[in-house]
Design a protein around this motif. Sequence first.
Motif, PDB file in Angstrom:
ATOM      1  N   UNK A 169      -4.526  21.144  11.076  1.00 20.35           N
ATOM      2  CA  UNK A 169      -4.835  19.857  11.689  1.00 20.35           C
ATOM      3  C   UNK A 169      -6.265  19.436  11.379  1.00 20.35           C
ATOM      4  N   UNK A 170      -7.214  20.376  11.474  1.00 21.49           N
ATOM      5  CA  UNK A 170      -8.601  20.068  11.135  1.00 21.49           C
ATOM      6  C   UNK A 170      -8.734  19.645   9.676  1.00 21.49           C
ATOM      7  N   UNK A 171      -8.030  20.339   8.785  1.00 18.90           N
ATOM      8  CA  UNK A 171      -8.062  20.009   7.369  1.00 18.90           C
ATOM      9  C   UNK A 171      -7.515  18.604   7.117  1.00 18.90           C
ATOM     10  N   UNK A 172      -6.456  18.231   7.799  1.00 19.57           N
ATOM     11  CA  UNK A 172      -5.876  16.895   7.645  1.00 19.57           C
ATOM     12  C   UNK A 172      -6.864  15.821   8.096  1.00 19.57           C
ATOM     13  N   UNK A 173      -7.540  16.051   9.211  1.00 17.49           N
ATOM     14  CA  UNK A 173      -8.542  15.089   9.693  1.00 17.49           C
ATOM     15  C   UNK A 173      -9.730  15.009   8.738  1.00 17.49           C
ATOM     16  N   UNK A 174     -10.133  16.148   8.172  1.00 20.35           N
ATOM     17  CA  UNK A 174     -11.231  16.151   7.209  1.00 20.35           C
ATOM     18  C   UNK A 174     -10.853  15.372   5.957  1.00 20.35           C
ATOM     19  N   UNK A 175      -9.610  15.521   5.498  1.00 19.17           N
ATOM     20  CA  UNK A 175      -9.151  14.772   4.330  1.00 19.17           C
ATOM     21  C   UNK A 175      -9.188  13.272   4.608  1.00 19.17           C
ATOM     22  N   UNK A 176      -8.736  12.869   5.788  1.00 24.53           N
ATOM     23  CA  UNK A 176      -8.738  11.463   6.151  1.00 24.53           C
ATOM     24  C   UNK A 176     -10.170  10.926   6.194  1.00 24.53           C
ATOM     25  N   UNK A 177     -11.086  11.686   6.754  1.00 26.34           N
ATOM     26  CA  UNK A 177     -12.483  11.281   6.838  1.00 26.34           C
ATOM     27  C   UNK A 177     -13.114  11.183   5.445  1.00 26.34           C
ATOM     28  N   UNK A 178     -12.814  12.148   4.588  1.00 26.12           N
ATOM     29  CA  UNK A 178     -13.355  12.142   3.234  1.00 26.12           C
ATOM     30  C   UNK A 178     -12.838  10.936   2.451  1.00 26.12           C
ATOM     31  N   UNK A 231      -9.215   3.917   0.383  1.00 30.88           N
ATOM     32  CA  UNK A 231      -8.661   4.207   1.701  1.00 30.88           C
ATOM     33  C   UNK A 231      -8.607   2.913   2.494  1.00 30.88           C
ATOM     34  N   UNK A 232      -7.481   2.609   3.101  1.00 31.69           N
ATOM     35  CA  UNK A 232      -7.319   1.353   3.832  1.00 31.69           C
ATOM     36  C   UNK A 232      -7.387   1.538   5.345  1.00 31.69           C
ATOM     37  N   UNK A 233      -6.657   2.503   5.882  1.00 24.23           N
ATOM     38  CA  UNK A 233      -6.500   2.595   7.332  1.00 24.23           C
ATOM     39  C   UNK A 233      -6.062   4.014   7.690  1.00 24.23           C
ATOM     40  N   UNK A 234      -6.226   4.373   8.942  1.00 28.51           N
ATOM     41  CA  UNK A 234      -5.763   5.670   9.418  1.00 28.51           C
ATOM     42  C   UNK A 234      -5.593   5.652  10.917  1.00 28.51           C
ATOM     43  N   UNK A 235      -4.654   6.415  11.406  1.00 36.59           N
ATOM     44  CA  UNK A 235      -4.414   6.510  12.841  1.00 36.59           C
ATOM     45  C   UNK A 235      -3.607   7.753  13.132  1.00 36.59           C
ATOM     46  N   UNK A 236      -3.563   8.121  14.399  1.00 38.07           N
ATOM     47  CA  UNK A 236      -2.775   9.261  14.861  1.00 38.07           C
ATOM     48  C   UNK A 236      -1.851   8.765  15.959  1.00 38.07           C
ATOM     49  N   UNK A 237      -0.549   9.002  15.772  1.00 39.89           N
ATOM     50  CA  UNK A 237       0.429   8.690  16.800  1.00 39.89           C
ATOM     51  C   UNK A 237       0.631   9.926  17.663  1.00 39.89           C
ATOM     52  N   UNK A 238       0.548   9.769  18.938  1.00 40.41           N
ATOM     53  CA  UNK A 238       0.730  10.884  19.863  1.00 40.41           C
ATOM     54  C   UNK A 238       2.209  10.974  20.271  1.00 40.41           C
ATOM     55  N   UNK A 239       3.067  11.206  19.297  1.00 44.33           N
ATOM     56  CA  UNK A 239       4.508  11.276  19.563  1.00 44.33           C
ATOM     57  C   UNK A 239       4.994  12.693  19.478  1.00 44.33           C
ATOM     58  N   UNK A 286       0.845  -1.184   0.000  1.00 44.66           N
ATOM     59  CA  UNK A 286       0.000   0.000   0.000  1.00 44.66           C
ATOM     60  C   UNK A 286       0.884   1.238   0.000  1.00 44.66           C
ATOM     61  N   UNK A 287       0.265   2.388  -0.248  1.00 47.01           N
ATOM     62  CA  UNK A 287       0.958   3.659  -0.102  1.00 47.01           C
ATOM     63  C   UNK A 287       0.451   4.301   1.180  1.00 47.01           C
ATOM     64  N   UNK A 288       1.382   4.749   2.012  1.00 48.72           N
ATOM     65  CA  UNK A 288       1.038   5.405   3.269  1.00 48.72           C
ATOM     66  C   UNK A 288       1.462   6.870   3.179  1.00 48.72           C
ATOM     67  N   UNK A 289       0.540   7.753   3.510  1.00 47.73           N
ATOM     68  CA  UNK A 289       0.824   9.178   3.554  1.00 47.73           C
ATOM     69  C   UNK A 289       0.999   9.574   5.015  1.00 47.73           C
TER      70      UNK A 289
END
Length: 74
Positions: free
Chosen positions: A45-54, A66-74, A30-33
Amino acid sequence: MEQYEVVEQIGRGAYGTAYLVHHKAEKKRYVMKKIRLTKQNDKFQRTAYQEMSLMASLSNPYIVEYKDGWVDEV
Protein backbone atom coordinates in the motif's frame (compact mmCIF):
# COMPACT_ATOMS: atom_id res chain seq x y z
CA MET A 1 -14.52 8.87 -10.27
CA GLU A 2 -17.95 10.22 -11.25
CA GLN A 3 -16.41 12.56 -13.84
CA TYR A 4 -14.99 9.57 -15.76
CA GLU A 5 -16.82 7.00 -17.87
CA VAL A 6 -15.08 3.68 -18.47
CA VAL A 7 -14.83 2.96 -22.21
CA GLU A 8 -13.02 -0.38 -22.06
CA GLN A 9 -10.45 -2.44 -20.18
CA ILE A 10 -7.12 -2.23 -22.00
CA GLY A 11 -4.81 -4.19 -19.71
CA ARG A 12 -4.55 -6.33 -16.62
CA GLY A 13 -1.69 -7.29 -14.35
CA ALA A 14 -1.13 -9.12 -11.09
CA TYR A 15 -2.07 -6.11 -8.95
CA GLY A 16 -4.26 -3.89 -11.09
CA THR A 17 -6.21 -3.16 -14.21
CA ALA A 18 -5.85 -0.42 -16.84
CA TYR A 19 -8.92 1.19 -18.38
CA LEU A 20 -9.51 3.62 -21.20
CA VAL A 21 -11.79 6.29 -19.72
CA HIS A 22 -13.59 9.35 -21.04
CA HIS A 23 -13.58 12.54 -18.95
CA LYS A 24 -17.16 13.80 -19.25
CA ALA A 25 -16.51 17.53 -18.78
CA GLU A 26 -13.25 17.80 -20.74
CA LYS A 27 -14.40 15.39 -23.47
CA LYS A 28 -10.94 13.78 -23.48
CA ARG A 29 -9.75 10.21 -23.09
CA TYR A 30 -7.29 9.05 -20.48
CA VAL A 31 -5.89 5.80 -19.15
CA MET A 32 -6.86 4.96 -15.58
CA LYS A 33 -4.86 2.49 -13.50
CA LYS A 34 -6.96 0.85 -10.81
CA ILE A 35 -5.23 -1.05 -7.99
CA ARG A 36 -7.13 -2.94 -5.30
CA LEU A 37 -5.38 -2.11 -2.02
CA THR A 38 -7.80 -3.73 0.44
CA LYS A 39 -6.21 -7.19 0.18
CA GLN A 40 -2.60 -5.95 0.09
CA ASN A 41 -0.12 -5.66 2.94
CA ASP A 42 1.04 -2.34 4.38
CA LYS A 43 4.30 -2.32 2.41
CA PHE A 44 2.47 -2.74 -0.91
CA GLN A 45 0.00 0.00 0.00
CA ARG A 46 2.83 2.41 0.84
CA THR A 47 4.53 1.58 -2.47
CA ALA A 48 1.31 2.28 -4.39
CA TYR A 49 0.93 5.68 -2.71
CA GLN A 50 4.59 6.49 -3.41
CA GLU A 51 4.10 5.62 -7.08
CA MET A 52 1.06 7.90 -7.26
CA SER A 53 2.99 10.74 -5.60
CA LEU A 54 5.99 10.27 -7.89
CA MET A 55 3.83 10.26 -11.02
CA ALA A 56 2.11 13.46 -9.86
CA SER A 57 5.46 15.22 -9.41
CA LEU A 58 6.89 14.39 -12.85
CA SER A 59 6.97 17.05 -15.54
CA ASN A 60 8.67 15.95 -18.73
CA PRO A 61 7.46 16.02 -22.36
CA TYR A 62 8.67 12.41 -22.85
CA ILE A 63 6.78 10.96 -19.86
CA VAL A 64 3.06 10.34 -19.62
CA GLU A 65 1.37 13.09 -17.63
CA TYR A 66 -0.42 12.37 -14.36
CA LYS A 67 -3.98 13.72 -14.36
CA ASP A 68 -5.76 12.73 -11.16
CA GLY A 69 -5.74 10.33 -8.23
CA TRP A 70 -8.04 9.24 -5.44
CA VAL A 71 -8.73 6.43 -3.00
CA ASP A 72 -12.16 4.85 -2.68
CA GLU A 73 -12.86 3.50 0.77
CA VAL A 74 -14.91 0.54 -0.49
